[in-house]
Write a protein that holds these residues in place. Structure first.
Motif, PDB file in Angstrom:
ATOM      1  N   THR A   1       0.838  -1.191   0.000  1.00 32.60           N
ATOM      2  CA  THR A   1       0.000   0.000   0.000  1.00 32.60           C
ATOM      3  C   THR A   1       0.878   1.248   0.000  1.00 32.60           C
ATOM      4  O   THR A   1       1.853   1.324   0.759  1.00 32.60           O
ATOM      5  N   VAL A   2       0.553   2.217  -0.837  1.00 37.88           N
ATOM      6  CA  VAL A   2       1.315   3.459  -0.894  1.00 37.88           C
ATOM      7  C   VAL A   2       1.025   4.271   0.365  1.00 37.88           C
ATOM      8  O   VAL A   2      -0.111   4.690   0.587  1.00 37.88           O
ATOM      9  N   ARG A   3       2.044   4.464   1.187  1.00 35.03           N
ATOM     10  CA  ARG A   3       1.888   5.216   2.423  1.00 35.03           C
ATOM     11  C   ARG A   3       2.317   6.679   2.282  1.00 35.03           C
ATOM     12  O   ARG A   3       1.781   7.556   2.952  1.00 35.03           O
ATOM     13  N   ASP A   4       3.321   6.914   1.426  1.00 34.17           N
ATOM     14  CA  ASP A   4       3.808   8.285   1.286  1.00 34.17           C
ATOM     15  C   ASP A   4       4.427   8.462  -0.094  1.00 34.17           C
ATOM     16  O   ASP A   4       5.017   7.525  -0.647  1.00 34.17           O
ATOM     17  N   LEU A   5       4.275   9.659  -0.646  1.00 39.97           N
ATOM     18  CA  LEU A   5       4.828  10.012  -1.947  1.00 39.97           C
ATOM     19  C   LEU A   5       5.689  11.256  -1.791  1.00 39.97           C
ATOM     20  O   LEU A   5       5.237  12.263  -1.260  1.00 39.97           O
ATOM     21  N   THR A   6       6.935  11.171  -2.230  1.00 37.96           N
ATOM     22  CA  THR A   6       7.801  12.342  -2.278  1.00 37.96           C
ATOM     23  C   THR A   6       8.434  12.397  -3.663  1.00 37.96           C
ATOM     24  O   THR A   6       8.281  11.468  -4.469  1.00 37.96           O
ATOM     25  N   LEU A   7       9.169  13.476  -3.926  1.00 33.74           N
ATOM     26  CA  LEU A   7       9.806  13.602  -5.227  1.00 33.74           C
ATOM     27  C   LEU A   7      11.006  12.664  -5.364  1.00 33.74           C
ATOM     28  O   LEU A   7      11.485  12.434  -6.470  1.00 33.74           O
ATOM     29  N   ARG A   8      11.489  12.108  -4.265  1.00 35.37           N
ATOM     30  CA  ARG A   8      12.665  11.238  -4.308  1.00 35.37           C
ATOM     31  C   ARG A   8      12.322   9.764  -4.156  1.00 35.37           C
ATOM     32  O   ARG A   8      13.009   8.912  -4.713  1.00 35.37           O
ATOM     33  N   MET A   9      11.286   9.425  -3.392  1.00 36.13           N
ATOM     34  CA  MET A   9      10.996   8.014  -3.160  1.00 36.13           C
ATOM     35  C   MET A   9       9.531   7.801  -2.830  1.00 36.13           C
ATOM     36  O   MET A   9       8.802   8.747  -2.516  1.00 36.13           O
ATOM     37  N   VAL A  10       9.114   6.523  -2.901  1.00 37.24           N
ATOM     38  CA  VAL A  10       7.757   6.115  -2.566  1.00 37.24           C
ATOM     39  C   VAL A  10       7.835   5.092  -1.433  1.00 37.24           C
ATOM     40  O   VAL A  10       8.638   4.159  -1.485  1.00 37.24           O
ATOM     41  N   HIS A  11       7.000   5.285  -0.426  1.00 39.37           N
ATOM     42  CA  HIS A  11       6.972   4.391   0.733  1.00 39.37           C
ATOM     43  C   HIS A  11       5.821   3.408   0.569  1.00 39.37           C
ATOM     44  O   HIS A  11       4.665   3.801   0.484  1.00 39.37           O
ATOM     45  N   LEU A  12       6.146   2.107   0.511  1.00 40.15           N
ATOM     46  CA  LEU A  12       5.151   1.044   0.415  1.00 40.15           C
ATOM     47  C   LEU A  12       5.148   0.225   1.708  1.00 40.15           C
ATOM     48  O   LEU A  12       6.202  -0.034   2.279  1.00 40.15           O
ATOM     49  N   ARG A  13       3.962  -0.195   2.151  1.00 39.07           N
ATOM     50  CA  ARG A  13       3.824  -1.097   3.290  1.00 39.07           C
ATOM     51  C   ARG A  13       3.170  -2.381   2.791  1.00 39.07           C
ATOM     52  O   ARG A  13       2.046  -2.361   2.290  1.00 39.07           O
ATOM     53  N   SER A  14       3.889  -3.508   2.935  1.00 44.46           N
ATOM     54  CA  SER A  14       3.381  -4.786   2.451  1.00 44.46           C
ATOM     55  C   SER A  14       2.396  -5.384   3.446  1.00 44.46           C
ATOM     56  O   SER A  14       2.279  -4.928   4.588  1.00 44.46           O
TER      57      SER A  14
ATOM     58  N   THR B   1     -10.424  -1.471   8.296  1.00 45.43           N
ATOM     59  CA  THR B   1      -9.456  -2.515   7.990  1.00 45.43           C
ATOM     60  C   THR B   1      -8.159  -1.884   7.509  1.00 45.43           C
ATOM     61  O   THR B   1      -8.179  -0.872   6.821  1.00 45.43           O
ATOM     62  N   ALA B   2      -7.043  -2.477   7.904  1.00 46.73           N
ATOM     63  CA  ALA B   2      -5.746  -1.959   7.456  1.00 46.73           C
ATOM     64  C   ALA B   2      -5.675  -1.970   5.938  1.00 46.73           C
ATOM     65  O   ALA B   2      -6.178  -2.885   5.281  1.00 46.73           O
ATOM     66  N   ASP B   3      -5.036  -0.939   5.362  1.00 42.43           N
ATOM     67  CA  ASP B   3      -4.997  -0.799   3.909  1.00 42.43           C
ATOM     68  C   ASP B   3      -4.425  -2.039   3.224  1.00 42.43           C
ATOM     69  O   ASP B   3      -4.928  -2.477   2.190  1.00 42.43           O
ATOM     70  N   GLU B   4      -3.358  -2.604   3.806  1.00 41.38           N
ATOM     71  CA  GLU B   4      -2.723  -3.748   3.153  1.00 41.38           C
ATOM     72  C   GLU B   4      -3.558  -5.015   3.252  1.00 41.38           C
ATOM     73  O   GLU B   4      -3.284  -6.006   2.589  1.00 41.38           O
ATOM     74  N   GLU B   5      -4.615  -5.015   4.108  1.00 44.44           N
ATOM     75  CA  GLU B   5      -5.466  -6.188   4.259  1.00 44.44           C
ATOM     76  C   GLU B   5      -6.803  -6.039   3.530  1.00 44.44           C
ATOM     77  O   GLU B   5      -7.647  -6.932   3.583  1.00 44.44           O
ATOM     78  N   LEU B   6      -7.018  -4.904   2.884  1.00 45.33           N
ATOM     79  CA  LEU B   6      -8.306  -4.661   2.228  1.00 45.33           C
ATOM     80  C   LEU B   6      -8.584  -5.736   1.177  1.00 45.33           C
ATOM     81  O   LEU B   6      -7.771  -6.008   0.317  1.00 45.33           O
ATOM     82  N   GLY B   7      -9.761  -6.333   1.275  1.00 44.73           N
ATOM     83  CA  GLY B   7     -10.144  -7.369   0.320  1.00 44.73           C
ATOM     84  C   GLY B   7      -9.789  -8.766   0.767  1.00 44.73           C
ATOM     85  O   GLY B   7     -10.524  -9.721   0.510  1.00 44.73           O
ATOM     86  N   HIS B   8      -8.682  -8.942   1.451  1.00 44.18           N
ATOM     87  CA  HIS B   8      -8.229 -10.283   1.813  1.00 44.18           C
ATOM     88  C   HIS B   8      -9.103 -10.900   2.901  1.00 44.18           C
ATOM     89  O   HIS B   8      -9.313 -12.123   2.920  1.00 44.18           O
ATOM     90  N   THR B   9      -9.596 -10.100   3.834  1.00 50.41           N
ATOM     91  CA  THR B   9     -10.485 -10.638   4.871  1.00 50.41           C
ATOM     92  C   THR B   9     -11.804 -11.102   4.262  1.00 50.41           C
ATOM     93  O   THR B   9     -12.375 -12.106   4.689  1.00 50.41           O
TER      94      THR B   9
END
Length: 297
Positions: free
Chosen positions: A138-151, A243-251
């Motif tokens: 899940t995309v947690r943060d967007l910056t001009l240098r990097m993207v933060h993903l949480r699995s 529900t946590a973003d990374e768990e959406l749909g799986h439950t």
């Protein structure tokens, strides 16, 4: 010798005293423009975020305006101090230095430019579930240098924007809907149409499953010991944000699998496991002999 040194010190002191009023004014100008730049950033962020919500564009444009205001303030302060000609000379001779700095910070500059391109291209936003190469989350943060993903496993990936620009990005939730699926293996002796109808009727009654696009049950494979049915359905991932973003749909998928298993059990539909059958085609008997010696007790 001492007199000349003392005279030099006094001249420098006099010059500093002459610069005090200009220095105070220059500092005041800098403070004013710093405050003004922050105000411009806040106002521009709010205005642009209404149009490009969750995008890098709003933050990028606001940052550009803020630093332009800062630049005007620095230029004005330097001019008040009387160093305007010196600044022009430095800017004129900065070409070679810019080339050297460009090579030194090549990767940073590449990520920065990639971030700008992603900001205007907008392939995803905060909260989207994306996959890049072997990284999914899940995309947690967007910056001009990097993207933060949480699995889904809780791993945090910080991916440079240039890496995203060079690789294929899969966005699973661009339209806020997600397709889920699983396989059900039934016995070849069971009625396929009846089993499909049982599953479809159950999926249609589930409030968590969308009516459009509707659920489907297709015959996927005719295996050695089962007929594999592919169950597919769509869910709206924005319905339950607790529900946590990374768990959406799986439950929901886990719940549907459990209910379909119980449904087929009640309907008498068998879901066999793999069975190996060994046959002897020649009328021969095996002779078993005991090897070794056994001592009498």
């Amino acid at each position: 010798m001492i007199d000349r040194f003392t005279e030099k010190i006094l001249q420098i002191w006099d010059r500093l005293l002459d610069l005090v009023p200009a220095l105070v004014i220059a500092l005041a100008v800098m403070v004013v423009f710093v405050i003004l730049g922050k105000l411009v950033y806040l106002v521009m962020s709010k205005l642009l975020d209404r149009r490009w919500k969750g995008s890098l564009i709003a933050g990028f444009v606001a940052q550009v305006f803020k630093w332009l205001v800062y630049l005007v303030g620095v230029t004005g302060a330097i001019d008040i101090l009387g160093f305007g000609n010196m600044l022009s000379g430095l800017l004129a001779g900065a070409g070679i230095g810019a080339v050297i700095i460009g090579f030194a910070f090549k990767d940073i500059g590449e990520n920065f430019l990639s971030g700008i391109l992603l900001a205007f291209n907008r392939p995803f936003k905060n909260g989207d579930i994306i996959e890049v190469d072997s990284y999914k989350g899940t995309v947690r943060d967007l910056t001009l240098r990097m993207v933060h993903l949480r699995s889904a496993e809780g791993k945090d990936f910080f991916i440079p924007t240039s890496y995203l620009l060079k690789n294929t990005v899969i966005n699973y939730t661009r339209d806020d809907i997600l397709r889920l699926e699983f396989i059900v293996g039934i016995s070849p002796e069971d009625d396929i149409d009846r089993t499909r109808k049982l599953i479809l009727d159950h999926l249609v009654k589930d409030d968590n499953i969308l009516d459009y696009p509707g659920p489907k049950v297709n015959t996927k494979e005719l295996g050695e010991f089962t007929v594999d049915l592919q169950v597919m359905f769509w869910v709206d991932i924005t319905v339950n944000r607790k529900t946590a973003d990374e768990e959406l749909g799986h439950t929901i998928r886990s719940k549907v699998i459990t209910e379909v298993k119980e449904l087929l059990d009640d309907a008498g539909v068998s879901m066999p496991s793999q069975v190996l059958e060994h046959r002897m085609y020649k009328d021969e008997r095996f002779r078993i002999e005991q090897t070794g010696t056994q001592k009498d007790g």
